[in-house]
Structures are given as C-alpha cells and as structure tokens.
Design a protein around this motif. Structure first.
Motif, PDB file in Angstrom:
ATOM      1  N   UNK A  90       0.853  -1.182   0.000  1.00 48.56           N
ATOM      2  CA  UNK A  90       0.000   0.000   0.000  1.00 48.56           C
ATOM      3  C   UNK A  90       0.893   1.237   0.000  1.00 48.56           C
ATOM      4  N   UNK A  91       0.595   2.176  -0.897  1.00 49.19           N
ATOM      5  CA  UNK A  91       1.292   3.452  -0.894  1.00 49.19           C
ATOM      6  C   UNK A  91       0.387   4.515  -0.274  1.00 49.19           C
ATOM      7  N   UNK A  92       0.921   5.228   0.703  1.00 44.22           N
ATOM      8  CA  UNK A  92       0.163   6.263   1.401  1.00 44.22           C
ATOM      9  C   UNK A  92       0.865   7.597   1.197  1.00 44.22           C
ATOM     10  N   UNK A  93       0.102   8.609   0.808  1.00 44.48           N
ATOM     11  CA  UNK A  93       0.642   9.958   0.628  1.00 44.48           C
ATOM     12  C   UNK A  93      -0.142  10.922   1.506  1.00 44.48           C
ATOM     13  N   UNK A 108      -9.312  17.047   8.499  1.00 49.33           N
ATOM     14  CA  UNK A 108      -8.536  15.902   8.011  1.00 49.33           C
ATOM     15  C   UNK A 108      -9.443  14.985   7.200  1.00 49.33           C
ATOM     16  N   UNK A 109      -8.975  14.596   6.006  1.00 49.91           N
ATOM     17  CA  UNK A 109      -9.720  13.685   5.142  1.00 49.91           C
ATOM     18  C   UNK A 109      -8.829  12.501   4.812  1.00 49.91           C
ATOM     19  N   UNK A 110      -9.344  11.295   5.056  1.00 47.80           N
ATOM     20  CA  UNK A 110      -8.621  10.067   4.735  1.00 47.80           C
ATOM     21  C   UNK A 110      -9.398   9.333   3.646  1.00 47.80           C
ATOM     22  N   UNK A 111      -8.731   9.041   2.544  1.00 47.52           N
ATOM     23  CA  UNK A 111      -9.345   8.325   1.425  1.00 47.52           C
ATOM     24  C   UNK A 111      -8.603   7.010   1.207  1.00 47.52           C
ATOM     25  N   UNK A 112      -9.278   5.921   1.505  1.00 44.50           N
ATOM     26  CA  UNK A 112      -8.745   4.577   1.283  1.00 44.50           C
ATOM     27  C   UNK A 112      -9.500   3.980   0.104  1.00 44.50           C
ATOM     28  N   UNK A 160      -5.789  18.818   5.539  1.00 45.64           N
ATOM     29  CA  UNK A 160      -4.830  17.730   5.393  1.00 45.64           C
ATOM     30  C   UNK A 160      -5.538  16.529   4.765  1.00 45.64           C
ATOM     31  N   UNK A 161      -4.872  15.923   3.802  1.00 46.78           N
ATOM     32  CA  UNK A 161      -5.458  14.773   3.110  1.00 46.78           C
ATOM     33  C   UNK A 161      -4.484  13.601   3.121  1.00 46.78           C
ATOM     34  N   UNK A 162      -5.016  12.441   3.500  1.00 51.67           N
ATOM     35  CA  UNK A 162      -4.263  11.187   3.479  1.00 51.67           C
ATOM     36  C   UNK A 162      -4.898  10.308   2.402  1.00 51.67           C
ATOM     37  N   UNK A 163      -4.094   9.845   1.453  1.00 51.62           N
ATOM     38  CA  UNK A 163      -4.603   8.974   0.389  1.00 51.62           C
ATOM     39  C   UNK A 163      -3.867   7.634   0.438  1.00 51.62           C
ATOM     40  N   UNK A 164      -4.641   6.565   0.522  1.00 52.39           N
ATOM     41  CA  UNK A 164      -4.094   5.209   0.589  1.00 52.39           C
ATOM     42  C   UNK A 164      -4.396   4.503  -0.730  1.00 52.39           C
ATOM     43  N   UNK A 165      -3.346   4.188  -1.453  1.00 53.38           N
ATOM     44  CA  UNK A 165      -3.476   3.616  -2.785  1.00 53.38           C
ATOM     45  C   UNK A 165      -2.938   2.189  -2.767  1.00 53.38           C
ATOM     46  N   UNK A 171      -4.146 -11.501  -1.427  1.00 51.03           N
ATOM     47  CA  UNK A 171      -5.268 -12.324  -0.983  1.00 51.03           C
ATOM     48  C   UNK A 171      -5.019 -13.038   0.325  1.00 51.03           C
ATOM     49  N   UNK A 172      -3.872 -12.785   0.945  1.00 52.51           N
ATOM     50  CA  UNK A 172      -3.529 -13.429   2.221  1.00 52.51           C
ATOM     51  C   UNK A 172      -3.500 -12.413   3.346  1.00 52.51           C
ATOM     52  N   UNK A 173      -2.822 -11.287   3.125  1.00 52.42           N
ATOM     53  CA  UNK A 173      -2.681 -10.245   4.135  1.00 52.42           C
ATOM     54  C   UNK A 173      -3.599  -9.078   3.805  1.00 52.42           C
ATOM     55  N   UNK A 174      -4.437  -8.701   4.775  1.00 49.12           N
ATOM     56  CA  UNK A 174      -5.370  -7.599   4.560  1.00 49.12           C
ATOM     57  C   UNK A 174      -4.634  -6.271   4.506  1.00 49.12           C
ATOM     58  N   UNK A 175      -5.019  -5.389   3.582  1.00 55.03           N
ATOM     59  CA  UNK A 175      -4.299  -4.120   3.428  1.00 55.03           C
ATOM     60  C   UNK A 175      -4.729  -3.027   4.400  1.00 55.03           C
ATOM     61  N   UNK A 176      -5.795  -3.222   5.196  1.00 54.97           N
ATOM     62  CA  UNK A 176      -6.276  -2.132   6.041  1.00 54.97           C
ATOM     63  C   UNK A 176      -5.285  -1.779   7.147  1.00 54.97           C
ATOM     64  N   UNK A 177      -4.766  -2.795   7.858  1.00 59.23           N
ATOM     65  CA  UNK A 177      -3.775  -2.526   8.904  1.00 59.23           C
ATOM     66  C   UNK A 177      -2.486  -2.001   8.292  1.00 59.23           C
ATOM     67  N   UNK A 178      -2.129  -2.505   7.125  1.00 57.82           N
ATOM     68  CA  UNK A 178      -0.939  -2.013   6.436  1.00 57.82           C
ATOM     69  C   UNK A 178      -1.095  -0.535   6.117  1.00 57.82           C
ATOM     70  N   UNK A 179      -2.305  -0.116   5.742  1.00 62.73           N
ATOM     71  CA  UNK A 179      -2.550   1.282   5.407  1.00 62.73           C
ATOM     72  C   UNK A 179      -2.407   2.194   6.633  1.00 62.73           C
ATOM     73  N   UNK A 180      -2.805   1.706   7.816  1.00 65.38           N
ATOM     74  CA  UNK A 180      -2.623   2.505   9.034  1.00 65.38           C
ATOM     75  C   UNK A 180      -1.149   2.765   9.275  1.00 65.38           C
TER      76      UNK A 180
END
Length: 779
Positions: A90-93, A108-112, A160-165, A171-180
C-alpha cells in the motif's frame, strides 16, 4: 553537497538582507535546487535531498516482515511511504495546505481506495473503472482517521489529506492494517506537525492462542478480530474489532500483546523518520487577549458551574442555557468594546465551558445529570410495536431513543458483495445486515436527508458486528435490521445494539443470547508538557455532552458470556493500558445490568409466529418433471410470483426452496404447483414391462415415440431399434404412425429421459425360435 545545518546557516546569512524565507530542509545531505517561486511577495527556496530514499524492515513476532520505504515515489507530496506485508503493498501519501482554515477542528480527510488492478481484476461496473467508495472503503478510512487524528497538535487547523493507494494484494494479508502503518510513516517523514508515529496490528485468536496479523483464512477461524493502534510508551490510540463472545481475560490479553507488538513498528518508523524525515513546520498560534479572557471568565465561570450542577436540566434546556449565556456575554462585552471579535469570544467561552465541565467531574465527582461515575441512565424497553412488522422494538436510555425493526426475506435477497470485497473477506454475500439511520430531528435540527454518511455507516457496522456472533448459522432467511434514532443524547449506536437484540427476539429468530452495549467515557487532567495523565475519572454510559467535552468514547458490546464488539475513540495522544483495562471491567458490570433489564421484557425468541411472518419450505421435483414445473423460460415460476408473491429458486439438484411472505401465500403457491404437475399427468410405468409405442417422428438418430396419448415424445435411438447395426430408421422400413413393441427400463438418473428398447424383445424372440428349431430336429 554540504552538511544540512551548515548550508542552512550559510544561506541564512546570505539571505538575511533580502525578503527570502527558508521553508525547511532535509535532515540528511541535500542539494539546493529546483524551484524558486514567488507567492505574495515572499520568496521560497525548496531543498531536495540527494539521499532521501530509505527502507526499514520490521520482523514481527510470528516471523512476518513488514517493510517500509520512502523517497522513491510521489515525491511532490509532503510525505509518502510504501508499506508491504507479504505480497500486499500500500502506498500512502499526505499533503497539507500552508494556510490555516477558520474552522475550530482539524479538517482531516482520509481516502482509502480498493484498486481492482491490485488484485488482478477489472471492475465489474458498466464503465469498468473505480467509481464511488464502497462501504468497506469508507469504514477502513474511518479506522485510519481515528488512528492518526489524536496525535495532531492543538491549534492545527490546516486542510490535510491522506490517500491510501493499493498497489498489490496477495489475498492473504489484509491491506487495512498495512494502510494505518503507511499513514503513520507518511506523516512521520513529512514536514507536517504530528506527534507520532503509531503502529498498528491485527490480533486474532485460534484455540485460545493469540495470533498477530492473522491471514485471511485464519481470520475466518478466529474468535477475535481486533485492530490495535498504539504509540510509544505502550499508549493505546485506537481499538476496533469484533469477537465471538470472547471472555474478558482474552480481550485484555489480546490488547496487551497487540500494544507490545506495535512498539517494534513504532521504532522502525522512528528510525525511518530520523534518516529520511523532513523538518516539521512551525505552527503560529494566535496570542489571546488576557484582558478579554479574564472578562469572559468572570462573566461565565460561576454561571456555568450552576448550569452543570443543576440536575433538572435535560439536553435541550442545558444547551439553551449555555447558548443564552454565550449570547449575553457577547452582548455585554460589545457594549464596552465596539470592535469586539465575536468568534474569538466564542472560542474563549467554549474553552471555559470545557474546563468547568471537566473540573466538576474531576474534583467534585459531579456529572451534569447527577449520576455517579458508574451509574446508568434510566432504561425502558418495548417489543411488538406494530403487528405487520416481523419484529420490532424500542429501546430508551435516558434521552436516547431508538426504534429497531426486523424484516425477513428470501436468501435471494442477500446483500451481494463486490469483487474486491469478496477477495478480501472471502464472503460472496451477507444474509444479515444492519442499516442505521440518524435523522436530523433526533437532535432538534434540520438537515438534508440524502446519501448515507460515513458516521451512519460506521455506527451501523459496529452494531452489526455486535449482533452477528449470536445469530444462528444456515438461517433460511435474509435478515435486514433497521435502526432509526428518534432521540439522541449519546450512545445511539449502543442503543441500536440493545434495541436490535430485542427486535431479533421479537421476530422469533433463535439468537443464542441477548446482546447489550454501553459507551464508556474518560475525563482527565492532562499534562501537555510531560504528555502524562495526572488524574482521571471513568464514566459509564456517557451523555452526548460527556462525549463532546470528554477525552474518550469507548463503545463495548457483548452477551452475558463475553464480548462481541468494541470500538475506542480518544482525543488524547494515547491512553495507558491500565485505564483501558479498567474501562473494560466497568463496561462488563454495566453490560450485565442492562441485559437483566432487557430480559424482563423478552427473554427467549417468540414461539408463536405472527400472521404476517414469512415461511420457507422445500419441494422435490423429479428431473423428468423439471421442464413442466419451470415452464418455457421459467414462465410458471414468474406466474406464481406475480400472483402470490412467492419466490422459488433451486437449492439442490432436485430440491427447490419456496419462500412465501405468509402462510396463505404458501398454500396458494403449493396449490398452483400441484395443478401444474398434475396437468396431463402421465401414468405410472412399470419397470421391465412391455408397451406399445407409436412412431410420431423419424430422425437420423432414431425415432420419436409415445407410449400413451398425452406423453411427450421420447427418443428410441438406432442402437435400440434392432439387433443389427443400422445408421437410419429407414433401413427397417419404419414409418410415422407405425406401432411396435418396446420394453421400459425406467428413467435416466441424470437427464430424466425415458429408457426404452425394441432390440431386447427381438433378442428374446430369436432365442425362442432357435430353441423351437432344436426341439424339432430332435423329434
């Protein structure tokens, strides 16, 4: 190339006589380059590092490696980081504006966003591209927001904007915790002021064994699914998760181990910040007029204390009293100062309101409604509100009132998941879902009733998590639970859990146990210099004002046996584990007390079904009658649905499920099905019996024959026409209308076609003739 401090010193001396200003510089070696631009007569010089690419690898307790990297992609952003676990990346900017807004909160706006390409898919919509955010994306964005928001400094009101791309999903590791963790790293290496970093892990439990960052398959077998976000010194920032009636000791153990695991992640991000981080921006705070502050304090302090000590106030009267006091103070001060800044006065007044409210709780242990710190508001419940509803309940707690309704429908009405959500959760459809509605009249306001907001989705998802573990598996209906908040003065989501549990029982759904929820609050005396909590009070069943002016909103739901869901929101930059454990204990006591009250209204699922309750039944249709049952293009099923409202859909090879909105419809539909199957009912044929078949059509592969007048023609293939091998029936001189003797061998178990043969009768005739010839020769 020069040392950064040396270059900064030299440039400061060189530009001292000009109107230049330094924006900041890298802590590592860098080059002066690139952009020199003008903005409002102030020139800015940007510095670019020649060695700002960095990587940190964390080895977790289970041997998995969490990889952080920065400086290679999205370099125009204020901060960028790529985090990988396994083959999920996951790339976060993060980008922050330079000018502050006039708001009194952090915008603050977070877009996942879930990218189909990351999973090797193409979106299934008409345009074949990503459109609006899905419910899962919104819920994940909320989790990331709650994990990072408490660590922004006060008076930081910059957009402030956080974008998670998502770059790749294995399919094994969920990306939500990685995005945090990615958001934490991106903010840490950026020049945005932030008191991080934080680390996040998912905690599961299989066979009473705690698992850190379980895989997607392990989550399905886990009795716990909790996301823990923590910062340094083992301070908890955010909790979110569900459990299958997990015991209190397991919840506490999972949180402690999760916090401990987060410390290694925090250390890695800190190292990355030291090597690649930018210098943080300075926040200019507006100096307040001490005279104005003292004037507002003198006019408001004593009166606010009286308002908060008056336990006869309810939500509306208390709010009106505070608003009237604010207006009177502004009017009084305007008489002596014509240039009075009303917004500044309101800001000072609001701070005094918060201080007085918290002081009464901390020093005098006085809550504004007169309850003790562990006291519950008055609770009343009612079920079976309206007869046509399948299930309904009203739950009232203080001035929070929620009406819940249950609707049962066929399994065909289950909520279908999108392709990416199916890949991440391994769930194709949901036969239980909860919709939470919060109309503006619930708080005596006007507003637009349109698209469901993030708050409504979040509260509904939390209540759904709390109720799902007690629902029966393989339930033959799809369950839709709606919760409409009629009055709101805090903890409406937990009232939804209580009301939803009552409505499910009223609908006769065999849930394993009643579920109750309660919100726990916290008021602290916080030392911002040492970042330490000097004094605190834990509050049970918080009001709306205690949530707004307090430091924590900890929602906890569960049954008598254990917990089913929890969600922690705090406003402090971290809370010690000790306080969280005390909150869980206090919530356990409150939960049991609420369930006792609920059980007095309804204890077990309703046994006597209502007249309007739907019913489900199964019917077995033999294969050979399937065509007659369905009709051409399913015409018969459509006719039954239009006339009776009954859904019929295949369940197994020969089994069809019938869903009817009520008993009368089921009776009518079954009668129609019986008429369809009995129409032109065919006689019972005996296996091995010989029948006279009439040829109705000659084909190249055989002849079509009927054994009785109303029979659908069946094929007698060439292989069964004669002992001799023939390629066309014309070789035997067969004609349409000709009759012949055939033997019946039942129906094919796969296709249902009738199996008949003329050849076997010829064979027995030949044998008989041979025997007669042998006898004649003997004679």
């Amino acid at each position: 190339m020069h040392n950064s401090a040396h270059v900064h010193c030299v440039l400061s001396k060189m530009l001292a006589f000009t109107n230049f200003r330094l924006l900041g510089y890298q802590k590592s070696i860098f080059l002066i380059c690139k952009n020199l631009y003008k903005k409002r007569d102030v020139f800015y010089i940007k510095f670019s590092s020649a060695n700002n690419i960095g990587t940190e690898i964390v080895t977790l307790s289970d041997g998995k490696q969490l990889r952080f990297s920065t400086g290679k992609y999205a370099r125009f952003a204020d901060g960028s980081a790529i985090v990988s676990l396994g083959d999920t990346s996951v790339m976060v900017t993060t980008v922050c504006e330079h000018q502050s807004t006039n708001s009194s909160f952090l915008p603050l706006v977070v877009d996942y966003r879930q990218k189909a390409a990351a999973a090797g898919r193409i979106p299934s919509n008409f345009l074949r591209r990503e459109l609006g955010q899905t419910e899962h994306e919104i819920l994940t964005s909320r989790v990331i927001d709650r994990s990072i928001r408490p660590l922004f400094p006060k008076e930081f009101y910059f957009n402030t904007q956080i974008m998670c791309n998502m770059l790749a999903i294995d399919g094994i590791n969920d990306p939500d915790v990685i995005a945090i963790n990615g958001a934490s790293a991106a903010l840490s290496v950026s020049n945005i002021p932030w008191n991080g970093p934080v680390g996040a892990v998912r905690v599961g439990m299989i066979d009473n064994e705690i698992i850190i960052n379980p895989t997607r398959r392990q989550i399905q077998d886990s009795t716990l699914n909790i996301i823990v976000t923590a910062t340094k010194q083992n301070l908890i920032v955010m909790l979110e998760g569900s459990a299958n009636e997990a015991l209190e000791q397991y919840i506490k153990k999972a949180i402690k181990l999760g916090v401990k695991e987060c410390q290694t992640i925090v250390t890695a991000i800190t190292n990355l910040q030291k090597t690649c981080g930018k210098m943080k921006r300075e926040i200019k705070t507006i100096e307040q007029d001490d005279n104005l502050k003292n004037s507002v304090k003198e006019l408001s302090e004593a009166k606010l204390r009286d308002i908060f000590s008056n336990h006869t106030h309810d939500k509306i009267s208390r709010d009106n009293a505070i608003n009237n006091l604010r207006s009177n103070i502004i009017e009084t001060l305007r008489n002596t100062n014509a240039d009075l800044n009303d917004k500044l006065v309101e800001k000072i007044f609001n701070k005094i309101v918060k201080n007085e409210f918290r002081t009464l709780i901390l020093e005098k242990e006085i809550r504004c409604d007169g309850r003790p710190s562990n006291g519950l508001r008055d609770i009343s419940c009612q079920v079976d509100l309206f007869n046509p509803l399948h299930g309904s309940a009203m739950f009232q707690r203080g001035q929070t009132q929620v009406m819940c309704t249950v609707t049962l429908d066929s399994l065909e009405s289950a909520l279908k998941m999108d392709a990416i959500s199916m890949l991440l959760s391994d769930t194709k459809e949901k036969n239980f879902f909860l919709h939470y509605e919060f109309p503006p009249y619930a708080t005596n306001e006007t507003g637009y009733m349109g698209r469901v907001g993030r708050r409504e989705l979040g509260h509904g998802a939390l209540a759904e998590k709390a109720l799902r573990p007690v629902l029966p598996k393989d339930y033959p209906f799809t369950i839709r639970l709606t919760s409409e908040v009629l009055e709101s003065n805090g903890s409406s989501s937990m009232a939804t859990v209580c009301g939803g549990s009552l409505a499910l029982l009223d609908a006769g759904i065999p849930i394993s146990s009643s579920v109750a929820g309660v919100a726990i609050g916290l008021v602290t005396k916080y030392d911002e210099t040492d970042m330490n909590i000097e004094e605190y009070k834990i509050l049970t069943d918080i009001l709306g004002i205690e949530d707004y002016l307090g430091d924590m909103d900890f929602k906890i739901a569960g049954t008598k046996r254990g917990f089913t869901a929890l969600q922690l929101d705090i406003k402090l930059p971290g809370v010690p584990s000790k306080i969280i454990m005390e909150c869980i204990q206090q919530a356990t006591n409150a939960k049991l007390e609420i369930i006792k009250i609920m059980n007095k209204v309804i204890l077990t699922p309703r046994e006597i079904k209502k007249d309007k309750m739907p019913v489900v039944d199964n019917i077995e249709i033999p294969i050979h009658q399937r065509g007659k049952f369905l009709g051409i293009g399913g015409m018969n099923l459509k006719k039954i649905f239009l006339e009776t409202g009954v859904h019929i859909y295949p369940q197994d090879e020969n089994i069809y499920s019938i869903f009817a909105p009520n008993k009368d419809s089921m009776t009518e539909a079954k009668k129609m099905i019986e008429n369809i199957l009995q129409k032109d009912r065919e006689p019972v044929l005996e296996f091995g019996a010989i029948y006279t078949a009439k040829i109705v059509e000659i084909r190249e592969s055989g002849v079509m024959v009927t054994l009785y007048s109303n029979m659908i023609p069946t094929l007698l293939p060439n292989s069964q026409l004669d002992q001799r091998k023939i390629h066309h029936p014309n070789a035997l001189g067969l004609e349409v209308g000709q009759e012949m003797q055939v033997k019946y061998f039942g129906r094919d178990p796969v296709s249902g076609q009738i199996r008949i043969s003329r050849k076997v009768l010829q064979k027995s005739t030949l044998i008989s003739k041979t025997l007669h010839r042998d006898d004649a020769e003997k004679i």
